[in-house]
Design a protein around this motif. Structure first.
Motif, PDB file in Angstrom:
ATOM      1  N   GLY A   1      59.717   3.676  95.411  1.00 54.36           N
ATOM      2  CA  GLY A   1      58.431   4.305  95.111  1.00 54.36           C
ATOM      3  C   GLY A   1      57.367   3.428  94.485  1.00 54.36           C
ATOM      4  N   ASP A   2      57.581   2.121  94.314  1.00 54.29           N
ATOM      5  CA  ASP A   2      56.544   1.343  93.702  1.00 54.29           C
ATOM      6  C   ASP A   2      55.883   0.339  94.826  1.00 54.29           C
ATOM      7  OD1 ASP A   2      58.942  -0.210  94.040  1.00 54.29           O
ATOM      8  OD2 ASP A   2      58.551  -1.101  91.945  1.00 54.29           O
TER       9      ASP A   2
ATOM     10  N   TYR B   1      59.136  10.928  91.664  1.00 53.89           N
ATOM     11  CA  TYR B   1      58.207  10.513  90.895  1.00 53.89           C
ATOM     12  C   TYR B   1      58.843  10.574  89.399  1.00 53.89           C
ATOM     13  CZ  TYR B   1      55.660  11.480  95.040  1.00 53.89           C
ATOM     14  OH  TYR B   1      55.111  11.635  96.188  1.00 53.89           O
TER      15      TYR B   1
ATOM     16  N   HIS C   1      52.807   3.333  86.524  1.00 55.25           N
ATOM     17  CA  HIS C   1      53.598   3.521  87.703  1.00 55.25           C
ATOM     18  C   HIS C   1      53.629   5.225  87.897  1.00 55.25           C
ATOM     19  CE1 HIS C   1      56.510   3.846  90.461  1.00 55.25           C
ATOM     20  NE2 HIS C   1      57.516   4.550  89.715  1.00 55.25           N
ATOM     21  N   TRP C   2      53.652   5.795  86.348  1.00 51.87           N
ATOM     22  CA  TRP C   2      53.578   7.221  86.484  1.00 51.87           C
ATOM     23  C   TRP C   2      52.358   7.974  87.195  1.00 51.87           C
ATOM     24  CZ3 TRP C   2      49.893  10.019  83.969  1.00 51.87           C
ATOM     25  CH2 TRP C   2      49.922  11.502  83.910  1.00 51.87           C
TER      26      TRP C   2
ATOM     27  N   ALA D   1      52.540   6.530  91.332  1.00 44.86           N
ATOM     28  CA  ALA D   1      53.557   6.821  92.136  1.00 44.86           C
ATOM     29  C   ALA D   1      53.240   7.869  93.282  1.00 44.86           C
ATOM     30  CB  ALA D   1      54.934   7.107  91.478  1.00 44.86           C
TER      31      ALA D   1
ATOM     32  N   ASN E   1      51.747   6.507  96.242  1.00 40.98           N
ATOM     33  CA  ASN E   1      52.569   5.461  96.954  1.00 40.98           C
ATOM     34  C   ASN E   1      52.506   5.424  98.414  1.00 40.98           C
ATOM     35  OD1 ASN E   1      54.171   3.147  97.148  1.00 40.98           O
ATOM     36  ND2 ASN E   1      55.871   4.539  97.659  1.00 40.98           N
TER      37      ASN E   1
END
Length: 310
Positions: free
Chosen positions: A218-219, A240, A262-263, A266, A269
């Motif tokens: 997811g990154d 997520y 990232h939160w 995501a 993405n």
């Protein structure tokens, strides 16, 4: 159970039940290319620690027990109507499932999620693909590899050994290598995860000319340049991270900027992958429940992913 006629002037049989489908859509069901549906999770050995081991515990197989390509998921498969319904309710009609254990995991099978048919009708392909990961088998106490670098080295060694074995130089048989030879023309799926492991998996695939799709974490938005250069397909989870509770300023200090980024990023993405022409597919793998799939794909659309691509 069949469509027998379509049109504006179709003569309906007596006692036909009419459903008003105004505003509804019919669309092909999703295929989840990476799943563990119906395949029993392997049991871990008793925890007495791992130790060095230089010979296989299985006579006639590869020297490292985390290499298990001879495993066939169909031998461990049991159809679950409950799990199948959850996947169907999420729009998934076919899964490519496998035995998730080891670095080389063996062959998967493709299953139609149809409760009405027989097991023979549900299983579309008993050897649909070949699966790999960086994770050791829970069924071996062998300590090597003990790091990500070691797992990469083992995979490269495995592919070099495979070429050597195919040349006929070996005086003994290796059933694991023979299983890999039989699988060489199958699609390969690699459970890589995040933190750049997708890039590492695709580099190994390119080095040895493997037809491989890598399952990300997811990154992937952080590794766009590398992914564009490597090509290949990424299978993208949509699990997520939940929003962090920052109501307490003292506890909020322990949340890193990286985690907060990232939160925030995501859900975008998939949109970033689309913008950079990187081939990808969605998977329900990693979700707490398959019912979250559509909602989370909708979040990706809200963050720029085109509906057509979704």
């Amino acid at each position: 159970g069949k469509v027998v006629a379509v049109g504006k002037n179709v003569k309906l049989p007596p006692n036909t039940v009419i459903e008003d489908a105004s505003g509804l859509y019919i669309y092909p069901s999703f295929i989840d290319a990476f799943s563990t549906f119906g395949v029993n999770k392997p049991k871990s050995l008793s925890s007495n620690g791992r130790s060095p081991q230089y010979e296989p515990t299985r006579e006639g197989f590869y020297w490292n027990d985390h290499i298990r390509p001879e495993v066939q998921a169909v031998d461990h498969f049991s159809y679950s109507e409950r799990d199948a319904k959850q996947l169907r309710d999420a729009g998934i009609g076919v899964v490519n499932t496998h035995h998730a254990d080891g670095i080389a995991r063996g062959t998967g099978l493709t299953v139609l999620l149809d409760d009405e048919g027989s097991l023979a009708q549900r299983i579309l392909d008993t050897q649909s693909s070949s699966f790999f990961s960086f994770q050791k088998s829970v069924q071996s106490r062998q300590s090597y590899p003990s790091s990500l670098m070691g797992a990469m080295a083992l995979l490269r060694q495995l592919n070099h050994d495979l070429k050597w074995y195919q040349s006929g130089a070996s005086e003994t048989r290796d059933r694991a290598l023979e299983a890999l030879i039989a699988q060489k023309n199958l699609p390969h799926f690699f459970e890589a995860g995040g933190n750049g492991n997708v890039v590492r998996a695709l580099k190994i695939a390119n080095q040895f000319g493997l037809n491989m799709a890598a399952v990300g974490g997811g990154d992937e938005y952080e590794y766009i340049r590398e992914l564009k250069a490597l090509g290949g397909t990424v299978i993208v989870p949509v699990n997520y991270p939940d929003a962090y509770d920052v109501s307490d300023p003292y506890l909020a200090e322990y949340i890193s900027i990286r985690d907060m980024r990232h939160w925030h990023n995501a859900p975008a993405n998939a949109s970033i992958l689309e913008q950079n022409n990187i081939s990808f597919a969605f998977t329900s793998h990693g979700l707490k429940s398959p019912k979250d799939l559509i909602n989370n794909v909708s979040k990706a659309i809200d963050r720029g992913l085109s509906e057509r691509t979704a």
